[in-house]
Design a protein around this motif. Structure first.
Motif, PDB file in Angstrom:
ATOM      1  N   GLU A  48       0.837  -1.208   0.000  1.00 51.51           N
ATOM      2  CA  GLU A  48       0.000   0.000   0.000  1.00 51.51           C
ATOM      3  C   GLU A  48       0.872   1.259   0.000  1.00 51.51           C
ATOM      4  N   GLY A  49       1.973   1.181   0.725  1.00 45.68           N
ATOM      5  CA  GLY A  49       2.899   2.321   0.758  1.00 45.68           C
ATOM      6  C   GLY A  49       3.486   2.605  -0.623  1.00 45.68           C
ATOM      7  N   TRP A  50       3.904   1.560  -1.304  1.00 47.24           N
ATOM      8  CA  TRP A  50       4.460   1.762  -2.663  1.00 47.24           C
ATOM      9  C   TRP A  50       3.397   2.296  -3.599  1.00 47.24           C
ATOM     10  N   HIS A  51       2.210   1.750  -3.450  1.00 44.21           N
ATOM     11  CA  HIS A  51       1.108   2.184  -4.311  1.00 44.21           C
ATOM     12  C   HIS A  51       0.872   3.677  -4.128  1.00 44.21           C
ATOM     13  N   LEU A  52       0.837   4.066  -2.853  1.00 43.96           N
ATOM     14  CA  LEU A  52       0.589   5.469  -2.545  1.00 43.96           C
ATOM     15  C   LEU A  52       1.698   6.353  -3.109  1.00 43.96           C
ATOM     16  N   ALA A  53       2.944   5.916  -2.916  1.00 40.38           N
ATOM     17  CA  ALA A  53       4.079   6.723  -3.381  1.00 40.38           C
ATOM     18  C   ALA A  53       4.048   6.858  -4.901  1.00 40.38           C
ATOM     19  N   ALA A  54       3.843   5.746  -5.585  1.00 36.17           N
ATOM     20  CA  ALA A  54       3.844   5.786  -7.053  1.00 36.17           C
ATOM     21  C   ALA A  54       2.637   6.571  -7.569  1.00 36.17           C
ATOM     22  N   ALA A  55       1.501   6.387  -6.911  1.00 31.87           N
ATOM     23  CA  ALA A  55       0.300   7.097  -7.362  1.00 31.87           C
ATOM     24  C   ALA A  55       0.439   8.597  -7.133  1.00 31.87           C
ATOM     25  N   GLU A  56       1.002   8.972  -5.992  1.00 30.86           N
ATOM     26  CA  GLU A  56       1.200  10.410  -5.713  1.00 30.86           C
ATOM     27  C   GLU A  56       2.126  11.026  -6.743  1.00 30.86           C
ATOM     28  N   HIS A  57       3.183  10.283  -7.012  1.00 24.02           N
ATOM     29  CA  HIS A  57       4.148  10.776  -7.996  1.00 24.02           C
ATOM     30  C   HIS A  57       3.475  10.970  -9.354  1.00 24.02           C
ATOM     31  N   ALA A  58       2.720   9.951  -9.781  1.00 16.03           N
ATOM     32  CA  ALA A  58       2.053  10.028 -11.091  1.00 16.03           C
ATOM     33  C   ALA A  58       1.009  11.130 -11.100  1.00 16.03           C
ATOM     34  N   ASP A  59       0.294  11.278  -9.990  1.00 12.65           N
ATOM     35  CA  ASP A  59      -0.772  12.275  -9.959  1.00 12.65           C
ATOM     36  C   ASP A  59      -0.214  13.693  -9.930  1.00 12.65           C
ATOM     37  N   GLU A  60       0.985  13.838  -9.425  1.00 12.43           N
ATOM     38  CA  GLU A  60       1.593  15.168  -9.484  1.00 12.43           C
ATOM     39  C   GLU A  60       2.063  15.472 -10.898  1.00 12.43           C
ATOM     40  N   ALA A  61       2.577  14.454 -11.562  1.00 14.27           N
ATOM     41  CA  ALA A  61       2.982  14.665 -12.957  1.00 14.27           C
ATOM     42  C   ALA A  61       1.744  14.900 -13.829  1.00 14.27           C
ATOM     43  N   PHE A  62       0.649  14.222 -13.494  1.00 13.60           N
ATOM     44  CA  PHE A  62      -0.595  14.369 -14.256  1.00 13.60           C
ATOM     45  C   PHE A  62      -1.641  15.052 -13.382  1.00 13.60           C
ATOM     46  N   ASP A  63      -1.469  16.342 -13.209  1.00  9.95           N
ATOM     47  CA  ASP A  63      -2.435  17.086 -12.401  1.00  9.95           C
ATOM     48  C   ASP A  63      -3.703  17.364 -13.235  1.00  9.95           C
ATOM     49  N   HIS A  64      -4.631  18.084 -12.637  1.00  7.13           N
ATOM     50  CA  HIS A  64      -5.917  18.312 -13.313  1.00  7.13           C
ATOM     51  C   HIS A  64      -5.746  19.019 -14.654  1.00  7.13           C
ATOM     52  N   GLN A  65      -4.837  19.995 -14.658  1.00 10.83           N
ATOM     53  CA  GLN A  65      -4.639  20.745 -15.905  1.00 10.83           C
ATOM     54  C   GLN A  65      -4.117  19.837 -17.012  1.00 10.83           C
ATOM     55  N   ARG A  66      -3.171  19.002 -16.613  1.00  3.57           N
ATOM     56  CA  ARG A  66      -2.579  18.123 -17.620  1.00  3.57           C
ATOM     57  C   ARG A  66      -3.599  17.106 -18.128  1.00  3.57           C
ATOM     58  N   LEU A  67      -4.409  16.618 -17.209  1.00  7.59           N
ATOM     59  CA  LEU A  67      -5.435  15.649 -17.617  1.00  7.59           C
ATOM     60  C   LEU A  67      -6.463  16.313 -18.534  1.00  7.59           C
ATOM     61  N   ALA A  68      -6.794  17.578 -18.226  1.00  8.17           N
ATOM     62  CA  ALA A  68      -7.742  18.301 -19.084  1.00  8.17           C
ATOM     63  C   ALA A  68      -7.141  18.496 -20.469  1.00  8.17           C
ATOM     64  N   ALA A  69      -5.848  18.848 -20.500  1.00  7.55           N
ATOM     65  CA  ALA A  69      -5.172  19.027 -21.793  1.00  7.55           C
ATOM     66  C   ALA A  69      -5.124  17.696 -22.551  1.00  7.55           C
ATOM     67  N   GLN A  70      -4.934  16.634 -21.780  1.00  9.25           N
ATOM     68  CA  GLN A  70      -4.902  15.301 -22.397  1.00  9.25           C
ATOM     69  C   GLN A  70      -6.257  14.980 -23.050  1.00  9.25           C
ATOM     70  N   ARG A  71      -7.329  15.320 -22.329  1.00  6.79           N
ATOM     71  CA  ARG A  71      -8.668  15.068 -22.875  1.00  6.79           C
ATOM     72  C   ARG A  71      -8.906  15.900 -24.134  1.00  6.79           C
ATOM     73  N   ARG A  72      -8.440  17.140 -24.104  1.00 11.49           N
ATOM     74  CA  ARG A  72      -8.603  17.982 -25.294  1.00 11.49           C
ATOM     75  C   ARG A  72      -7.832  17.390 -26.470  1.00 11.49           C
ATOM     76  N   GLY A  73      -6.612  16.936 -26.171  1.00 12.42           N
ATOM     77  CA  GLY A  73      -5.797  16.310 -27.222  1.00 12.42           C
ATOM     78  C   GLY A  73      -6.493  15.100 -27.813  1.00 12.42           C
ATOM     79  N   ILE A  74      -7.097  14.300 -26.940  1.00 18.41           N
ATOM     80  CA  ILE A  74      -7.794  13.092 -27.413  1.00 18.41           C
ATOM     81  C   ILE A  74      -8.967  13.496 -28.303  1.00 18.41           C
ATOM     82  N   GLN A  75      -9.742  14.482 -27.849  1.00 21.12           N
ATOM     83  CA  GLN A  75     -10.898  14.916 -28.627  1.00 21.12           C
ATOM     84  C   GLN A  75     -10.475  15.451 -29.994  1.00 21.12           C
ATOM     85  N   GLN A  76      -9.377  16.218 -29.994  1.00 19.18           N
ATOM     86  CA  GLN A  76      -8.895  16.758 -31.272  1.00 19.18           C
ATOM     87  C   GLN A  76      -8.477  15.632 -32.204  1.00 19.18           C
TER      88      GLN A  76
END
Lengths: 192, 181
Positions: A48-76
């Motif tokens: 669970e600790g590793w999961h949390l660490a890896a997920a936190e790391h990934a979620d910081e790299a993919f914050d809300h703005q980045r995910l929104a941009a990703q969705r826009r890219g997909i739609q385009q």
């Protein structure tokens, strides 16, 4: 007691964790074997600790703005990926039907205006020529003749040069060429 | 060919699917590719592929499993393209990694947390590719070994072996951190 001598290995415990399904034999064992229960708890805590660490790391790299941009890219890309644009079929009497006529009329008007402009520009050069032209400079035809003659002289000279360079030029050829050339003797002789 | 209205409706419906799965997909892709920009592209590739092949989806498997298989393929494609370009991998430490502002934890606690995360990521990075792949899918993707077997084409027993070896190595590498956290 049944299973008293048996303890699950780490692989079995991990399988239990990863499968997320009931393992009756293991569950019964874990219910009374404190050391195995502690082993599973420790493993679970690590995972669970590793999961949390890896997920936190990934979620910081993919914050809300980045995910929104990703969705826009997909739609385009989805818009571009689907071949063919669907054009509306023209309905008789609809305003869209008159749009092309208006565009054609505008194009014709533009061409007419452009033509008139070009015609006027072509008439201008005689009036807007250089001052030399108005002082009786040689006409366009005279200038052309001069250019042609200069070209011919240059060609004659070139022919002579070539004849001289040619290894088997006959003396007679040179003499013939010499006949066309002004001689110093012809100029000097009358003074005597 | 779809009519314009149908296409638009399909895209809108698919956007809901994207919203539901993109975070998990991004986590997996990041752990797979170790590069946020590449992971982003791989996730986009996967969703576009999934949309254009939606008619091939059979609901005998959950959508997640079907989609994650596409995602894994997209990651593999990216990885191969990257290898072809012989581009240097971006280390995790180079990624934008600032802690979120306004977090209530003390600076010491945050520093320990950051160091812990870096240690975990470094340990995961040192795993062999297959082990890392299985670990990412099972652990970050929350998939069972059976699902991962369907996604990757590996036998379920092979998946279990890879997962066990990965966990064993990680526990050995990160054992020292147990008391610090």
């Amino acid at each position: 007691m049944i299973f008293a001598e048996w303890h699950p290995d780490d692989e079995r415990l991990l399988g239990h964790y990863a499968d997320r399904t009931a393992d009756q034999t293991l569950d019964q064992h874990l219910a009374w074997c404190r050391p195995c229960h502690r082993r599973l708890s420790a493993m679970t805590r690590d995972l669970e600790g590793w999961h949390l660490a890896a997920a936190e790391h990934a979620d910081e790299a993919f914050d809300h703005q980045r995910l929104a941009a990703q969705r826009r890219g997909i739609q385009q890309r989805l818009g571009a990926a689907v071949p063919g644009r669907v054009l509306p079929f023209p309905v008789p009497g609809s305003p869209e039907r008159h749009a092309p006529l208006a565009r054609v009329a505008a194009a014709v008007l533009l061409v007419a205006l452009a033509g008139a402009g070009v015609f006027r520009v072509l008439q201008m050069p005689e009036r807007v020529s250089s001052p030399a032209a108005s002082r009786g400079a040689p006409s366009r035809t005279t200038a052309a003749v001069r250019l042609v003659r200069e070209g011919a002289d240059a060609a004659d000279l070139e022919d002579i040069d070539l004849a001289l360079l040619r290894p088997r030029t006959a003396v007679a050829e040179l003499r013939a060429l010499d006949e066309f050339t002004p001689h110093v003797r012809d100029i000097v002789a009358p003074r005597r | 060919m779809m009519a314009r209205g149908e296409l638009s409706a399909a895209r809108e419906a698919f956007d809901d699917i994207v919203v539901r799965h993109q975070r998990r997909a991004s986590r997996i892709a990041l752990m797979y590719l170790r590069d946020a920009a590449e992971a982003d592209e791989a996730v986009q590739d996967a969703f576009v592929r999934a949309f254009t092949r939606l008619e091939t989806y059979r609901d005998e498997h959950p959508f997640e499993v079907w989609f994650t298989r596409i995602l894994v393929n997209a990651c593999v494609d990216r990885q191969r393209a990257r290898q072809r370009r012989a581009r240097r991998l971006v280390a995790l430490e180079d990624l934008a990694f600032e802690p979120a502002a306004g977090r209530s934890a003390s600076p010491e606690r945050r520093a320990v947390g950051l160091a812990w995360r870096e240690a975990v990521n470094a340990a995961v990075e040192r795993l062999p590719a297959r082990q890392r792949e299985v670990f990412a899918l099972c652990h970050l993707g929350d998939h069972t070994p059976r699902d991962v077997s369907m996604m990757t084409g590996m036998r379920e027993s092979t998946v279990r072996v890879h997962l066990f070896r990965a966990v064993h190595k990680l526990r050995a590498a990160l054992g020292a951190w147990r008391d610090l956290r």
